[in-house]
Motif scaffolding. Structure first.
Motif, PDB file in Angstrom:
ATOM      1  N   LEU A   1       0.847  -1.195   0.000  1.00 31.04           N
ATOM      2  CA  LEU A   1       0.000   0.000   0.000  1.00 31.04           C
ATOM      3  C   LEU A   1       0.880   1.241   0.000  1.00 31.04           C
ATOM      4  CD1 LEU A   1      -2.584   1.730   0.655  1.00 31.04           C
ATOM      5  CD2 LEU A   1      -2.243   1.085   3.054  1.00 31.04           C
ATOM      6  N   VAL A   2       0.565   2.201  -0.885  1.00 30.75           N
ATOM      7  CA  VAL A   2       1.281   3.487  -0.889  1.00 30.75           C
ATOM      8  C   VAL A   2       0.277   4.591  -0.548  1.00 30.75           C
ATOM      9  CG1 VAL A   2       2.533   5.173  -2.310  1.00 30.75           C
ATOM     10  CG2 VAL A   2       3.050   2.722  -2.521  1.00 30.75           C
ATOM     11  N   ILE A   3       0.660   5.470   0.374  1.00 23.12           N
ATOM     12  CA  ILE A   3      -0.203   6.576   0.770  1.00 23.12           C
ATOM     13  C   ILE A   3       0.251   7.847   0.070  1.00 23.12           C
ATOM     14  CG2 ILE A   3      -0.993   7.974   2.726  1.00 23.12           C
ATOM     15  CD1 ILE A   3      -0.364   5.422   4.427  1.00 23.12           C
TER      16      ILE A   3
ATOM     17  N   LEU B   1       6.602   5.390  -7.079  1.00 19.60           N
ATOM     18  CA  LEU B   1       6.760   4.313  -6.079  1.00 19.60           C
ATOM     19  C   LEU B   1       5.886   3.117  -6.453  1.00 19.60           C
ATOM     20  CD1 LEU B   1       6.773   6.515  -2.861  1.00 19.60           C
ATOM     21  CD2 LEU B   1       8.542   4.830  -3.445  1.00 19.60           C
ATOM     22  N   LEU B   2       4.623   3.395  -6.789  1.00 21.71           N
ATOM     23  CA  LEU B   2       3.695   2.308  -7.119  1.00 21.71           C
ATOM     24  C   LEU B   2       4.158   1.562  -8.364  1.00 21.71           C
ATOM     25  CD1 LEU B   2       0.497   4.405  -6.512  1.00 21.71           C
ATOM     26  CD2 LEU B   2       0.982   2.249  -5.344  1.00 21.71           C
ATOM     27  N   TRP B   3       4.591   2.330  -9.357  1.00 22.60           N
ATOM     28  CA  TRP B   3       5.029   1.760 -10.633  1.00 22.60           C
ATOM     29  C   TRP B   3       6.222   0.826 -10.413  1.00 22.60           C
ATOM     30  CZ3 TRP B   3       9.835   2.915 -12.895  1.00 22.60           C
ATOM     31  CH2 TRP B   3       9.995   2.497 -14.227  1.00 22.60           C
TER      32      TRP B   3
ATOM     33  N   THR C   1       3.398  -1.068   3.995  1.00 20.59           N
ATOM     34  CA  THR C   1       2.794   0.236   3.695  1.00 20.59           C
ATOM     35  C   THR C   1       3.915   1.264   3.582  1.00 20.59           C
ATOM     36  OG1 THR C   1       0.757  -0.343   4.849  1.00 20.59           O
ATOM     37  CG2 THR C   1       1.181   2.008   4.519  1.00 20.59           C
ATOM     38  N   VAL C   2       3.821   2.117   2.547  1.00 16.54           N
ATOM     39  CA  VAL C   2       4.844   3.122   2.285  1.00 16.54           C
ATOM     40  C   VAL C   2       4.173   4.490   2.272  1.00 16.54           C
ATOM     41  CG1 VAL C   2       6.614   3.896   0.649  1.00 16.54           C
ATOM     42  CG2 VAL C   2       6.050   1.449   0.801  1.00 16.54           C
ATOM     43  N   ALA C   3       4.738   5.438   3.019  1.00 13.73           N
ATOM     44  CA  ALA C   3       4.158   6.780   3.033  1.00 13.73           C
ATOM     45  C   ALA C   3       4.864   7.660   2.018  1.00 13.73           C
ATOM     46  CB  ALA C   3       4.302   7.386   4.421  1.00 13.73           C
ATOM     47  N   GLY C   4       4.104   8.434   1.231  1.00 10.92           N
ATOM     48  CA  GLY C   4       4.689   9.429   0.341  1.00 10.92           C
ATOM     49  C   GLY C   4       4.963  10.723   1.081  1.00 10.92           C
TER      50      GLY C   4
END
Ligand code: AMP
Ligand code: GLY
Length: 340
Positions: free
Chosen positions: A4-6, A15-17, A64-67
């Motif tokens: 999950l990316v926020i 990041l998602l790519w 989970t990764v925070a932007g």
């Protein structure tokens, strides 16, 4: 694994790519994301920490990764950790490295990490007196708090400096971010950004990059959050990167651990390469934007795996690999930016 990316910007898209290409990743979610990401991630229209935590728990999200910095300075990493959910990003205490410029400067002073000379002021009269005794212009005035990269004035004269300080301390500019100000020496040189994977103890830098901050071509107009970036930055030679590791990256990691708030996640070192060597302009507690869009296409490995190693405190240098070549990204912004 499920990732999950926020966030919702270009950085989060990058990041998602890249995460979607990790061999270990099966599902990719974005909260809230944007429509441009729908080909790489499931868009989940949620906001608020409670909802994000519920989603991660119910969907059994593995990483989970925070932007953006805001969720980090608000303590989302601590909330995930309390529930045993793997989160790539620093604790609230460690995120102060970006959240308060005064905090970051004091930490650098204590541990001899090279940066511009500075003073922190909350009292307007004292700040004005300091400026009246200063004979060297330009001088740099910074609002002490988050101002989305826009709370910095490079004042060319005493008059401009005093006006900026008054504006910040009286709260006319930069919202609530200006209750105290940092006044610092102007550093001459070329800038470079070094984003790093950190596991609380170890730090492994990514390829360097260079962000272009002025709104118009040929470095004209006001500073923005960044109008484009390329990677790697030619100014960051192998020798310079070694110097940055020894003088800046390893000492800051050790300092934060020693002070009781080890840094896990992406530490962003904004550097000025001066005649006296590399100096820190600022630290950020997250991936840079637009740097990430230029850096991650060059990453060659399993990004989700490397991030999990950071979460678990066992980051391995060998797992952080880079492709040869270079990458560039350009930002499109609404007319009026960086104003409203
Ligand atoms: P910051 O928000 O601290 O990154 O500052 C934004 C931008 O202002 C930096 O990327 C630099 O271009 C410039 N800047 C900040 N501090 C200094 C300094 N001490 N000397 C020269 N330029 C600076
Ligand atoms: N590119 C500047 C930043 O991400 O803060």
């Amino acid at each position: 694994m499920k990732v999950l990316v926020i966030g919702s910007g270009g950085r989060e898209h990058a990041l998602l790519w890249r995460l979607a290409q990790s061999p270990s990743v099966t599902e990719v979610y974005a909260i809230p994301g944007n429509d441009g990401m729908s080909n790489v991630a499931h868009l989940i229209p949620l906001k608020g920490h409670e909802d994000i935590l519920d989603f991660a728990r119910l969907m059994k999200v593995d990483l989970t990764v925070a932007g953006p910095e805001t969720v980090l300075t608000e303590g989302l990493a601590d909330e995930f950790e309390a529930q045993g959910l793997p989160f790539f990003g620093p604790s609230k205490a460690a995120a102060r490295i970006e959240g308060s410029k005064g905090f970051a400067k004091n930490l650098m002073k204590k541990y001899d990490i090279p940066t511009a000379a500075y003073e922190v002021f909350t009292d307007e009269d004292k700040a004005v007196e300091y400026l009246k005794n200063n004979r060297k212009y330009p001088i740099v005035i910074k609002a002490d708090g988050l101002a989305a990269g826009k709370g910095v004035i490079i004042a060319q004269s005493e008059e401009e400096a005093i006006d900026s300080v008054k504006d910040m301390l009286e709260g006319h500019s930069f919202g609530g971010a200006g209750r105290s100000v940092v006044i610092e020496e102007f550093m001459e040189g070329e800038e470079a950004s070094v984003l790093c994977f950190c596991d609380g103890t170890h730090v492994v830098p990514m390829v360097s990059s260079q962000d272009h901050k002025r709104i118009f071509d040929n470095d004209k107009g006001p500073n923005t959050g960044g109008m484009g970036a390329y990677a790697p930055a030619p100014v960051m030679t192998d020798e310079m990167m070694d110097e940055v590791k020894v003088k800046i990256l390893r000492p800051i990691m050790a300092a934060m651990k020693k002070e009781g708030y080890p840094f896990k996640g992406c530490l962003y070192a904004g550097l000025m390469i001066t005649d006296e060597g590399p100096k820190v302009v600022e630290f950020n507690c997250r991936f840079g934007d637009p740097e990430t869009e230029a850096v991650l296409p060059l990453f060659d490995g399993d990004l989700a795996q490397v991030m999990l190693e950071c979460v678990h405190g066992n980051l391995k240098k060998e797992d952080v690999k880079w492709k040869k070549g270079c990458a560039v990204d350009v930002v499109m912004a609404s007319e009026g930016y960086p104003g409203s």
